[in-house]
Design an enzyme around this catalytic site. Structure first.
Site, PDB file in Angstrom:
ATOM      1  N   GLU A 159       0.845  -1.184   0.000  1.00 25.52           N
ATOM      2  CA  GLU A 159       0.000   0.000   0.000  1.00 25.52           C
ATOM      3  C   GLU A 159       0.879   1.232   0.000  1.00 25.52           C
ATOM      4  O   GLU A 159       1.971   1.231   0.566  1.00 25.52           O
ATOM      5  CB  GLU A 159      -0.896  -0.021   1.238  1.00 25.52           C
ATOM      6  N   THR A 219       0.763   5.892  -1.101  1.00 27.50           N
ATOM      7  CA  THR A 219      -0.082   7.068  -1.294  1.00 27.50           C
ATOM      8  C   THR A 219      -0.921   6.951  -2.561  1.00 27.50           C
ATOM      9  O   THR A 219      -2.022   7.477  -2.637  1.00 27.50           O
ATOM     10  CB  THR A 219       0.783   8.340  -1.380  1.00 27.50           C
ATOM     11  N   VAL A 245      -1.613  -2.481  -3.963  1.00 25.61           N
ATOM     12  CA  VAL A 245      -1.325  -3.558  -4.915  1.00 25.61           C
ATOM     13  C   VAL A 245      -1.940  -4.840  -4.373  1.00 25.61           C
ATOM     14  O   VAL A 245      -1.709  -5.202  -3.219  1.00 25.61           O
ATOM     15  CB  VAL A 245       0.187  -3.733  -5.136  1.00 25.61           C
ATOM     16  N   LYS A 286      -2.082  -3.171  -9.564  1.00 28.51           N
ATOM     17  CA  LYS A 286      -1.913  -1.874  -8.905  1.00 28.51           C
ATOM     18  C   LYS A 286      -3.210  -1.089  -9.096  1.00 28.51           C
ATOM     19  O   LYS A 286      -3.562  -0.722 -10.214  1.00 28.51           O
ATOM     20  CB  LYS A 286      -0.717  -1.139  -9.529  1.00 28.51           C
ATOM     21  N   ASP A 337      13.070   7.887  -9.626  1.00 27.05           N
ATOM     22  CA  ASP A 337      12.683   7.439  -8.283  1.00 27.05           C
ATOM     23  C   ASP A 337      13.271   6.067  -7.974  1.00 27.05           C
ATOM     24  O   ASP A 337      12.578   5.175  -7.487  1.00 27.05           O
ATOM     25  CB  ASP A 337      11.161   7.428  -8.132  1.00 27.05           C
TER      26      ASP A 337
END
Length: 340
Positions: free
Chosen positions: A3, A5, A9, A24, A120
């Protein structure tokens, strides 16, 4: 399965193929839907070029359900971060770090060749292909057990990994002025507001490799000035030419003469202690790595180079001597030692 923001999933069964998949499910909020559509676009581009499906997680399908974007993926194992966490943050063996690093750089090089910047990269976004693991002696704790009382640590049975989470992935031609990357893995040019490009991914790779061989994030901070002070403690002074070009938001971190305003502007004594306790990069690596330390330190100094124009590129890093040793890619890993 997880989990965040963005949503959560779920592990699901595809009724047609009888295959376990990961879906997702993105929250019904405009900015998250937008990011999900970007991710689908990137995933489909990656699938077209990653013919063996070895570098990045494979998208199976996607659909819109009650205003939730749902992306169907192949099911993989835990993230490297989750594996570390469940293993009491015990580091990975250096030969395994080498293989993770090789695969990570191959994936990043593949993306950069496609003019894509992940932005990221972090252990949470690197998944083991398999959940299987074995127990091996933890030689650091042979004389006394770890905090959990164990003399052993878990090691993945397979070294295969894949990249995930392309919701923040950016094409080369797009705007590169906003803040990217999760804090601990954020490059100095991003903090200083100097703009960013492919090298910001390479800085993240350097931070990840340190974390995999030490068990802890290199820069554990949530504040820009402290983050820059930590960088200087580990890597030496920031280049003056970068400091003087810092944007309006970042110029306050420096005194005249482009010297970092630290510890004078530290927010607390705890913050000062967090910086002062950090060792220099070579000392940090030698605390955790028994062999290959010299090669790894040299590689990290190229990845964690302040100036993005001088930072190692992904394909250059892959040619580094640190990766010259071969590793078995199947069966029980060569570093396993005595199995339980």
């Amino acid at each position: 399965m997880g989990e965040g923001t963005f949503g959560r999933v779920l592990e699901c069964l595809d009724n047609e193929t009888k295959e376990l998949v990961a879906i997702k499910v993105v929250r019904s909020i405009h900015k998250y839907r937008e990011a999900a559509m970007i991710e689908i676009d990137v995933l489909q581009k990656l699938v077209r070029h990653d013919l063996g499906g070895k570098r990045c997680v494979q998208i199976r399908n996607w659909f819109d359900y009650r205003n939730h974007i749902c992306i169907v993926f192949e099911k993989l194992g835990p993230s490297l971060y989750d594996f570390l966490r469940k293993n009491s943050y015990r580091s990975f063996p250096i030969d395994l770090v080498r293989e993770f690093g090789r695969q990570l750089l191959e994936s990043v090089a593949f993306m950069h060749d496609l003019r894509l910047i992940h932005t990221d990269l972090k252990p949470e976004n690197i998944l083991l292909v398999s959940s299987e693991y074995i127990k091996v002696p933890d030689y650091k704790f042979l004389l006394r057990p770890a905090k959990d009382g164990s003399y052993f640590k878990n090691v993945p049975k397979s070294s295969s990994i894949k990249l995930i989470d392309f919701g923040s992935t950016t094409f080369e031609h797009q705007d590169h002025t906003y803040v990217v990357s999760t804090r601990h893995y954020r490059a100095p040019e991003v903090i200083l507001g100097l703009g960013w490009n492919y090298p910001c991914d390479m800085w993240s790779v350097g931070c990840i490799l340190v974390e995999l061989c030490s068990g802890e994030a290199l820069f554990q901070t949530h504040e820009n000035l402290e983050h820059l002070a930590m960088m200087e403690k580990v890597l030496g002074p920031l280049p003056q030419h970068m400091a003087v070009r810092a944007d309006r938001r970042a110029e306050k971190y420096f005194r005249s003469g482009a010297r970092l305003d630290w510890p004078e502007r530290a927010t607390s004594s705890e913050s000062m202690r967090a910086v002062w306790k950090l060792p220099r990069l070579p000392n940090l690596i030698m605390q955790h790595v028994d062999h290959s330390a010299g090669d790894l330190i040299d590689l990290l100094q190229g990845l964690l180079c302040y100036d993005p124009t001088e930072r190692l590129k992904a394909r250059e890093a892959l040619r580094h001597p640190f990766f010259s040793r071969d590793l078995r890619r199947c069966g029980y890993p060569m570093w396993a030692g005595v199995l339980l």
